[in-house]
Write a protein that holds these residues in place. Structure first.
Motif, PDB file in Angstrom:
ATOM      1  N   ALA A  95      16.062  37.171 -23.102  1.00 35.96           N
ATOM      2  CA  ALA A  95      15.474  38.209 -22.050  1.00 35.96           C
ATOM      3  C   ALA A  95      14.319  38.743 -22.718  1.00 35.96           C
ATOM      4  O   ALA A  95      13.454  38.961 -21.678  1.00 35.96           O
ATOM      5  N   GLU A  96      14.192  39.076 -23.661  1.00 36.70           N
ATOM      6  CA  GLU A  96      13.131  39.910 -24.587  1.00 36.70           C
ATOM      7  C   GLU A  96      11.917  38.619 -24.359  1.00 36.70           C
ATOM      8  O   GLU A  96      10.683  39.136 -24.327  1.00 36.70           O
ATOM      9  N   VAL A  97      12.045  37.264 -24.772  1.00 32.53           N
ATOM     10  CA  VAL A  97      10.992  36.374 -24.612  1.00 32.53           C
ATOM     11  C   VAL A  97      10.464  36.513 -23.136  1.00 32.53           C
ATOM     12  O   VAL A  97       9.436  36.313 -22.652  1.00 32.53           O
ATOM     13  N   VAL A  98      11.484  36.289 -22.140  1.00 33.20           N
ATOM     14  CA  VAL A  98      11.009  36.113 -20.825  1.00 33.20           C
ATOM     15  C   VAL A  98      10.190  37.426 -20.303  1.00 33.20           C
ATOM     16  O   VAL A  98       9.300  37.516 -19.676  1.00 33.20           O
ATOM     17  N   ARG A  99      10.827  38.734 -20.722  1.00 31.44           N
ATOM     18  CA  ARG A  99      10.077  39.798 -20.603  1.00 31.44           C
ATOM     19  C   ARG A  99       8.761  40.015 -21.034  1.00 31.44           C
ATOM     20  O   ARG A  99       7.747  40.312 -20.429  1.00 31.44           O
ATOM     21  N   THR A 100       8.629  39.710 -22.186  1.00 33.56           N
ATOM     22  CA  THR A 100       6.987  39.716 -22.899  1.00 33.56           C
ATOM     23  C   THR A 100       6.221  38.651 -22.683  1.00 33.56           C
ATOM     24  O   THR A 100       5.222  38.798 -22.854  1.00 33.56           O
ATOM     25  N   GLY A 101       6.926  37.369 -22.328  1.00 33.07           N
ATOM     26  CA  GLY A 101       6.011  36.160 -22.154  1.00 33.07           C
ATOM     27  C   GLY A 101       5.727  35.694 -23.178  1.00 33.07           C
ATOM     28  O   GLY A 101       4.704  34.847 -23.231  1.00 33.07           O
TER      29      GLY A 101
END
Length: 131
Positions: A95-101
């Protein structure tokens, strides 16, 4: 009776041997596993996420392995799906990788080996981009 005593003695020796081997393997394999995971380098710069598509990547350190499918849209990472999931709860990391890109998330500090391998698998997928 004698036969049972011999069998019991043999079993006890085998159990002791297994315990000893387990301790030795943890003393050698555990530190190697941590050092190898710490040495993983994330290579995909955020500026390179410009070719929308679906990319697959994998990574492993010792027995810990991850394989992912990363979907890139015009604005960056839109989804990450596990094809092979390592142990542990990777959902907050994903979720953090998708959120921050980006794979360069703060979760790396103190990250588990599974998290580091997952980030490297995502990184390897992103490095597959081409026009």
């Amino acid at each position: 009776m004698r036969r049972h005593a011999r069998l019991l003695r043999t079993l006890l020796v085998l159990v002791a041997l297994m315990v000893a081997l387990s301790i030795v393997s943890q003393a050698v394999y555990g530190p190697w596993l941590r050092r190898t995971a710490d040495a993983l380098v994330l290579s995909s710069p955020i500026l390179s996420y410009r070719y929308p598509g679906v990319y697959e990547g994998s990574a492993h350190v010792g027995h810990v392995a991850a394989k992912v499918r990363v979907t890139l849209g015009s604005q960056g990472i839109t989804a990450i799906e596990f094809l092979q999931r390592p142990l542990g709860n990777m959902d907050p990391l994903i979720a953090e990788v998708v959120r921050t890109g980006s794979v360069l998330v703060d979760a790396v500090t103190g990250a588990t080996i599974s998290q580091k391998v997952t980030l490297k698998a995502i990184d390897n997928a992103l490095m597959q981009q081409h026009p």
